[in-house]
Design an enzyme around this catalytic site. Structure first.
Site, PDB file in Angstrom:
ATOM      1  N   HIS A 104      -9.138  29.524 -13.524  1.00 13.50           N
ATOM      2  CA  HIS A 104      -9.061  28.657 -12.602  1.00 13.50           C
ATOM      3  C   HIS A 104     -10.621  28.255 -12.726  1.00 13.50           C
ATOM      4  O   HIS A 104     -11.511  27.453 -12.518  1.00 13.50           O
ATOM      5  CB  HIS A 104      -8.430  27.827 -11.976  1.00 13.50           C
ATOM      6  CG  HIS A 104      -6.927  27.970 -12.718  1.00 13.50           C
ATOM      7  ND1 HIS A 104      -7.098  27.040 -13.381  1.00 13.50           N
ATOM      8  CD2 HIS A 104      -5.747  27.934 -12.080  1.00 13.50           C
ATOM      9  CE1 HIS A 104      -5.907  26.679 -13.346  1.00 13.50           C
ATOM     10  NE2 HIS A 104      -5.050  27.534 -12.829  1.00 13.50           N
ATOM     11  N   GLY A 129       0.490  -1.525  -0.062  1.00 16.25           N
ATOM     12  CA  GLY A 129      -0.210   0.303  -0.163  1.00 16.25           C
ATOM     13  C   GLY A 129       0.964   0.860  -0.008  1.00 16.25           C
ATOM     14  O   GLY A 129       1.970   1.485   0.678  1.00 16.25           O
ATOM     15  N   GLU A 159      -6.127  32.752 -11.346  1.00 19.13           N
ATOM     16  CA  GLU A 159      -7.058  31.860 -10.429  1.00 19.13           C
ATOM     17  C   GLU A 159      -8.238  32.273 -11.100  1.00 19.13           C
ATOM     18  O   GLU A 159      -9.748  30.859 -10.622  1.00 19.13           O
ATOM     19  CB  GLU A 159      -6.543  32.743  -9.139  1.00 19.13           C
ATOM     20  CG  GLU A 159      -5.091  32.644  -8.389  1.00 19.13           C
ATOM     21  CD  GLU A 159      -4.284  30.777  -8.594  1.00 19.13           C
ATOM     22  OE1 GLU A 159      -5.965  30.104  -8.730  1.00 19.13           O
ATOM     23  OE2 GLU A 159      -3.195  30.993  -8.994  1.00 19.13           O
ATOM     24  N   PRO A 196       2.610   4.902   1.083  1.00 17.73           N
ATOM     25  CA  PRO A 196       3.089   5.059   2.396  1.00 17.73           C
ATOM     26  C   PRO A 196       2.375   6.130   3.638  1.00 17.73           C
ATOM     27  O   PRO A 196       0.846   6.883   3.311  1.00 17.73           O
ATOM     28  CB  PRO A 196       4.423   6.338   1.877  1.00 17.73           C
ATOM     29  CG  PRO A 196       4.317   6.026   0.860  1.00 17.73           C
ATOM     30  CD  PRO A 196       2.866   5.431  -0.196  1.00 17.73           C
ATOM     31  N   GLY A 197       1.992   5.658   5.065  1.00 19.64           N
ATOM     32  CA  GLY A 197       0.928   5.905   5.838  1.00 19.64           C
ATOM     33  C   GLY A 197       0.207   5.862   5.904  1.00 19.64           C
ATOM     34  O   GLY A 197      -0.963   6.048   6.286  1.00 19.64           O
ATOM     35  N   THR A 198      -0.261   4.404   5.160  1.00 17.26           N
ATOM     36  CA  THR A 198      -1.806   3.117   5.543  1.00 17.26           C
ATOM     37  C   THR A 198      -1.554   2.651   6.699  1.00 17.26           C
ATOM     38  O   THR A 198      -2.633   2.418   6.806  1.00 17.26           O
ATOM     39  CB  THR A 198      -1.672   2.985   4.169  1.00 17.26           C
ATOM     40  OG1 THR A 198      -0.960   2.188   4.031  1.00 17.26           O
ATOM     41  CG2 THR A 198      -1.593   4.295   2.774  1.00 17.26           C
TER      42      THR A 198
END
Length: 612
Positions: free
Chosen positions: A421, A194, A418, A196-198
């Site tokens: 967008h 998985g 911006e 990283p950090g899961t």
């Protein structure tokens, strides 16, 4: 430097200083004042000589009164009638056979013996504590028992499928007879895969905590060092420790550092220390009996580079995906982490979970901490939803940099960029809704940002949705073209992302009818028998030219759509950009009014676009 190493060096320094001080004290105690023979005769005649020792070449003795600050003296022997003189003055004397070899040897051997004794003591201490050259082949695994891990499945949230798969391992460890009554055996190895950090490491600790067995934890990179053969020795030692304490769990984190696919290309250095270590691990996996109660759990976020021999059945029998959590999983993780935080009673964590698609468990833990810090900075007693929104912006867009000075013309360009967008997103069907627009610089190079948040977790995207995403990405560049008639470098990241989407549409997803339903980029994993080989394109030069033309056409069409949308809303773009320049940030009702107006005035797609 580790604490144990500092202690060992301190012992060594203290021992050396002690030896030197002892030697110095002994030498000072043996110091005697050199005295001329005539002075010796004078001292003798005056009755100040108490005792002498007569050697072959010198006379040493002790005075009743100090001479040059010392009571002991030494002088060269000259007079052969010395005995008569000593008897005449009633001085006690004795003879000595001079032997300078033994004192010289002792002056070297005694300090050396003390130094060796101290060194042996330190070496034994380091060997017992697991450090030093004596333990270079010993495993560096940290051994945990149930009380040391302090983690159970109740502490792990958001990965229910992975927990369900691993609960079977716990059941085997607790009651192997019952679960093996039909002849089934416990899986030898479990590979947690998985991003990283899961929570892969947390899951492994939870298994040990639930089963109540020793937990051996080591990182894949700790096996290999500068000495040849050390990695293989450490693998053997690790499995020997686990067998001695079975049933037990061995957890290898970052397995890709150890189990990277071996080089199959001749002449490329295919036999090195890492391969020896991997070979030993393969041997150990084949050698131990799962009925002995040893389970090997490994974690990696790069399964595509692992050696295929490591992944075959009989070694890592089960691969468990620990993926990013969905909305329900994020809510469960947030409930775990906010248990130690003072939150507002009206805080709805479901809204926080909806605002954080793509966040991992580690990201959510960091988010809760950042929200608590944001509430602390504003002097609040409780953490509220606004603090979580501030924390999300901080994590996604970076830190605010209000001290960055931007000239008025550049600020105006950024404001139009911006808002370009935002208005294009509002006028494009299928685009994610805009939540906030700001021209406050954040992070390393962002002069402004537009935050879009999806309304739900998405796992599939259609061609229309991908085209909408490209159109929104190029909305800022289109706004600069419509208002100023030129382009700037501010759209570099937008261009890169839009081009990547277009390339994936053409080469991976087969979304261009002119090229047929063909995948030109199969993203073939490197470990499928072709490790270390340079991949060749799967198409000819003529097809490559058609692919480039298709990518260029997709990006150009997205840019043209953005231009048309903004030209139809030119007045709205100018007005919203002016308000953004004044307030620096637009969100809430003010932003919603502009977005609704842009959505109402959006032109209908042309016949060509409908046909596409």
């Amino acid at each position: 430097m580790k604490k144990s190493t500092r202690i060992h060096l301190t012992y060594l320094v203290v021992a050396v200083m002690g030896v030197l001080l002892l030697q110095r004290a002994y030498e000072r105690s043996q110091l005697a004042a050199p005295m001329a023979y005539s002075e010796f005769q004078t001292q003798l005649e005056s009755g100040k000589v108490k005792e002498v020792v007569i050697g072959t070449n010198e006379i040493r003795g002790e005075l009743s009164e100090p001479f040059e600050g010392r009571n002991r003296f030494v002088t060269n022997r000259v007079d052969t009638d010395l005995a008569a003189m000593l008897n005449e003055h009633d001085v006690k004397y004795s003879g000595e056979v001079s032997n300078s070899v033994l004192p010289m040897i002792l002056s070297w051997l005694v300090p050396m013996a003390l130094f060796i004794a101290v060194w042996v003591f330190l070496i034994r201490r380091m060997a017992r504590s697991g450090g030093g050259l004596m333990s270079i082949g010993k495993s560096k695994a940290k051994v945990y028992v149930e009380t040391d891990t302090g983690v159970s499945f109740s502490d792990v949230a958001g990965v229910e499928e992975a927990k369900h798969e691993l609960q079977e391992i716990v059941a085997f460890l607790k009651d192997p007879a019952t679960h093996g009554r039909l002849g089934a055996r416990m899986p030898k190895g479990v590979l947690l895969v998985g991003p990283p950090g899961t929570g892969k490491t947390l899951l492994a600790k939870a298994i040990a905590g639930e089963a109540g067995v020793p937990f051996f934890s080591i990182n894949g990179s700790e096996f290999v060092e500068m000495f040849v053969g050390v990695g293989a020795a450490r693998v053997r030692d690790l499995f020997e420790q686990a067998r001695a304490k079975s049933p037990a769990i061995i957890f290898i984190d970052e397995l890709d550092a150890l189990g990277k696919a071996r080089n199959t290309q001749p002449g490329m250095g295919s036999h090195d220390e890492k391969e020896q270590t991997l070979n030993q691990l393969l041997v150990e996996l084949d050698g131990f009996d799962p009925r002995s109660g040893i389970v090997l759990i490994a974690a990696t976020n790069r399964p595509e580079i692992l050696d295929p021999a490591l992944l075959r059945a009989g070694r890592f029998d089960r691969q468990v995906l620990v993926d990013r959590p969905d909305k329900a999983g994020r809510l469960a993780i947030l409930n775990v982490h906010v248990a130690t935080v003072k939150t507002d009673p009206d805080l709805d964590l479901e809204q926080v979970a909806a605002l954080t698609p793509g966040f991992t468990g580690a990201d959510l833990e960091n988010l809760v901490n950042e929200a608590a810090l944001a509430a602390t900075r504003r002097g609040a007693e409780r953490v509220r939803l606004g603090d979580f929104e501030v924390a999300i912006e901080r994590l996604v867009a970076g830190l605010e940099r209000r001290n960055r000075l931007i000239n008025p013309r550049e600020r105006a360009i950024v404001a139009h960029h911006e808002m370009g967008h935002a208005l294009v997103a509002a006028a494009t069907p299928g685009a994610d809704p805009v939540q906030k627009v700001s021209i406050i610089p954040r992070g390393v190079g962002a002069l402004g940002y537009t935050i879009q948040r999806p309304t739900e977790d998405r796992y599939l995207m259609t061609r229309e949705e991908l085209e909408a995403r490209m159109t929104v990405l190029l909305g800022g560049r289109a706004a600069e073209r419509v208002v100023y008639g030129h382009l700037s470098t501010g759209a570099a990241d937008d261009l890169a992302k839009a081009t990547d989407i277009a390339r994936s549409m053409v080469t991976r997803y087969g979304m261009v009818p002119e090229l047929g339903h063909v995948a030109f980029d199969t993203s073939e994993p490197a470990f499928l028998g072709k490790a270390g080989m340079i991949r060749q394109p799967l198409y000819g030069p003529q097809t490559a030219g058609r692919i480039d033309e298709a990518i260029e056409q997709l990006v150009q069409q997205a840019h043209d759509r953005a231009i048309r949308l903004l030209e139809a809303n030119r007045g709205l773009l100018e007005q919203s950009a002016r308000e953004l320049l004044d307030s620096e940030t637009l969100d809430g009702p003010e932003l919603k009014a502009y977005l609704d107006a842009a959505q109402r005035s959006a032109p209908r797609p042309s016949g060509n676009e409908l046909a596409a």
